[in-house]
Design a protein around this motif. Sequence first.
Motif, PDB file in Angstrom:
ATOM      1  N   UNK A 126      29.548  31.103  46.623  1.00 23.51           N
ATOM      2  CA  UNK A 126      28.062  31.126  46.184  1.00 23.51           C
ATOM      3  C   UNK A 126      27.327  29.892  45.504  1.00 23.51           C
ATOM      4  N   UNK A 127      28.455  29.118  44.902  1.00 24.09           N
ATOM      5  CA  UNK A 127      28.161  27.923  44.362  1.00 24.09           C
ATOM      6  C   UNK A 127      27.937  26.832  45.540  1.00 24.09           C
ATOM      7  N   UNK A 128      28.340  27.084  46.532  1.00 23.78           N
ATOM      8  CA  UNK A 128      28.762  26.109  47.809  1.00 23.78           C
ATOM      9  C   UNK A 128      27.421  26.241  48.487  1.00 23.78           C
ATOM     10  N   UNK A 129      26.715  27.504  48.630  1.00 21.82           N
ATOM     11  CA  UNK A 129      25.563  27.815  49.030  1.00 21.82           C
ATOM     12  C   UNK A 129      24.619  27.750  48.360  1.00 21.82           C
ATOM     13  N   UNK A 130      24.669  27.300  47.019  1.00 17.70           N
ATOM     14  CA  UNK A 130      23.562  27.157  45.981  1.00 17.70           C
ATOM     15  C   UNK A 130      22.635  28.407  45.938  1.00 17.70           C
ATOM     16  N   UNK A 131      23.418  29.663  46.005  1.00 17.83           N
ATOM     17  CA  UNK A 131      22.791  30.864  46.165  1.00 17.83           C
ATOM     18  C   UNK A 131      22.891  31.361  44.793  1.00 17.83           C
ATOM     19  N   UNK A 132      22.789  30.661  43.710  1.00 14.20           N
ATOM     20  CA  UNK A 132      23.597  31.296  42.285  1.00 14.20           C
ATOM     21  C   UNK A 132      22.681  31.221  41.164  1.00 14.20           C
ATOM     22  N   UNK A 133      22.621  32.103  40.419  1.00 14.02           N
ATOM     23  CA  UNK A 133      22.388  31.762  38.866  1.00 14.02           C
ATOM     24  C   UNK A 133      23.446  31.722  38.110  1.00 14.02           C
ATOM     25  N   UNK A 134      23.478  30.249  37.740  1.00 16.17           N
ATOM     26  CA  UNK A 134      24.726  29.612  37.314  1.00 16.17           C
ATOM     27  C   UNK A 134      25.317  30.486  36.141  1.00 16.17           C
ATOM     28  N   UNK A 135      24.606  31.095  35.238  1.00 18.68           N
ATOM     29  CA  UNK A 135      25.037  31.870  34.170  1.00 18.68           C
ATOM     30  C   UNK A 135      25.710  33.197  34.454  1.00 18.68           C
ATOM     31  N   UNK A 136      24.847  33.719  35.349  1.00 17.04           N
ATOM     32  CA  UNK A 136      25.327  35.137  36.102  1.00 17.04           C
ATOM     33  C   UNK A 136      26.712  35.165  36.578  1.00 17.04           C
ATOM     34  N   UNK A 137      26.906  33.986  37.463  1.00 17.76           N
ATOM     35  CA  UNK A 137      28.197  33.854  38.442  1.00 17.76           C
ATOM     36  C   UNK A 137      29.278  33.532  37.318  1.00 17.76           C
ATOM     37  N   UNK A 138      29.003  32.819  36.198  1.00 16.50           N
ATOM     38  CA  UNK A 138      30.118  32.426  35.365  1.00 16.50           C
ATOM     39  C   UNK A 138      30.321  33.860  34.639  1.00 16.50           C
ATOM     40  N   UNK A 139      29.385  34.693  34.139  1.00 20.01           N
ATOM     41  CA  UNK A 139      29.880  35.873  33.593  1.00 20.01           C
ATOM     42  C   UNK A 139      30.495  36.721  34.373  1.00 20.01           C
ATOM     43  N   UNK A 140      30.210  36.820  35.755  1.00 22.57           N
ATOM     44  CA  UNK A 140      31.044  37.810  36.662  1.00 22.57           C
ATOM     45  C   UNK A 140      32.239  36.991  36.706  1.00 22.57           C
ATOM     46  N   UNK A 141      32.615  35.908  36.808  1.00 21.54           N
ATOM     47  CA  UNK A 141      33.978  35.288  36.809  1.00 21.54           C
ATOM     48  C   UNK A 141      34.984  35.643  35.554  1.00 21.54           C
ATOM     49  N   UNK A 142      34.041  35.561  34.379  1.00 22.28           N
ATOM     50  CA  UNK A 142      34.794  35.986  33.208  1.00 22.28           C
ATOM     51  C   UNK A 142      35.194  37.356  33.175  1.00 22.28           C
ATOM     52  N   UNK A 143      34.337  38.332  33.421  1.00 24.19           N
ATOM     53  CA  UNK A 143      34.643  39.821  33.586  1.00 24.19           C
ATOM     54  C   UNK A 143      35.798  40.044  34.444  1.00 24.19           C
ATOM     55  N   UNK A 144      36.023  39.192  35.764  1.00 21.86           N
ATOM     56  CA  UNK A 144      36.987  39.521  36.295  1.00 21.86           C
ATOM     57  C   UNK A 144      38.292  38.824  35.691  1.00 21.86           C
ATOM     58  N   UNK A 145      38.429  37.975  34.998  1.00 19.94           N
ATOM     59  CA  UNK A 145      39.505  37.177  34.148  1.00 19.94           C
ATOM     60  C   UNK A 145      39.946  38.153  33.293  1.00 19.94           C
ATOM     61  N   UNK A 146      38.909  38.899  32.334  1.00 22.06           N
ATOM     62  CA  UNK A 146      39.332  39.915  31.480  1.00 22.06           C
ATOM     63  C   UNK A 146      40.029  40.929  32.120  1.00 22.06           C
ATOM     64  N   UNK A 147      39.696  41.333  33.290  1.00 17.99           N
ATOM     65  CA  UNK A 147      39.993  42.611  34.044  1.00 17.99           C
ATOM     66  C   UNK A 147      41.551  42.313  34.469  1.00 17.99           C
ATOM     67  N   UNK A 148      41.766  40.979  34.805  1.00 17.69           N
ATOM     68  CA  UNK A 148      42.970  40.460  35.137  1.00 17.69           C
ATOM     69  C   UNK A 148      43.913  40.470  34.146  1.00 17.69           C
ATOM     70  N   UNK A 149      43.655  40.043  32.906  1.00 17.10           N
ATOM     71  CA  UNK A 149      44.431  40.055  31.789  1.00 17.10           C
ATOM     72  C   UNK A 149      44.844  41.557  31.228  1.00 17.10           C
ATOM     73  N   UNK A 150      43.666  42.541  31.519  1.00 16.63           N
ATOM     74  CA  UNK A 150      44.128  43.826  31.226  1.00 16.63           C
ATOM     75  C   UNK A 150      45.259  44.346  32.081  1.00 16.63           C
ATOM     76  N   UNK A 151      45.204  44.054  33.287  1.00 19.05           N
ATOM     77  CA  UNK A 151      46.250  44.191  34.225  1.00 19.05           C
ATOM     78  C   UNK A 151      47.626  43.609  33.854  1.00 19.05           C
ATOM     79  N   UNK A 152      47.593  42.408  33.409  1.00 21.76           N
ATOM     80  CA  UNK A 152      48.760  41.780  32.751  1.00 21.76           C
ATOM     81  C   UNK A 152      49.495  42.633  31.617  1.00 21.76           C
ATOM     82  N   UNK A 153      48.597  43.013  30.810  1.00 21.21           N
ATOM     83  CA  UNK A 153      49.092  43.858  29.646  1.00 21.21           C
ATOM     84  C   UNK A 153      49.657  45.253  30.148  1.00 21.21           C
TER      85      UNK A 153
END
Length: 206
Positions: free
Chosen positions: A167-194
């Motif tokens: 999305x960043x490469x294609x400049x099809x992005x709301x920067x704040x929104x896509x960052x938040x999406x990535x953060x949510x994925x990271x939190x879910x990954x951490x839950x998986x680790x726990x």
Amino acid sequence: MRSTYLKQLNSLEKELIVMGSLCEAIITKCVASIGVKDFDLAEVRTLEDEINQKERELENLCIRILLLQQPVAGDLKYISASLKMVTDLERIGDNAADIAETAMYINKRDDEGLHLIEKMGDGVIFMVRSALDAFVRRDKALAKEMIEYDNIIDDFFLKIKKKVISSIDKEEVDGESITDLMMCAKYLERIGDHAVNVAKWAIYAG
């Protein structure tokens, strides 16, 4: 004395199940919050408070059993592992609450990203539930399955990461929104680790 000891062990098992159910509930609630601008955080905060309270109660119960009953062999391992495991469950609650704090700012038009997050959330809930079941039932085989299942969660994370980069490469992005999406994925990954840690405690205690 033996009767009191058995009641305490039974209470420990029941309260671990309650804490695990609270963790499932908060993850479900937080994944459902993604992209909902007017999402009410009150219920999430209540669940997080209940998880924190349950952590304190279980820690106190484990310490009382260890000090007053002086368990040996298998029971000692089970109680010691329970004491460690509640920390992972509490952190699952923290990570889920972090998702809710972040998720409402995600642009709901990103259907592919949201679909991946929802599937990742379902997988994480399955992991938490199954890892706790493995611990309570002392089922080493199920625990090992959940450790392997974490690869599926990691794969979801990589797919979301690629989606963000694309999305960043294609400049099809709301920067704040896509960052938040990535953060949510990271939190879910951490839950998986726990959840993996819970499964490892199940193997130790079993």
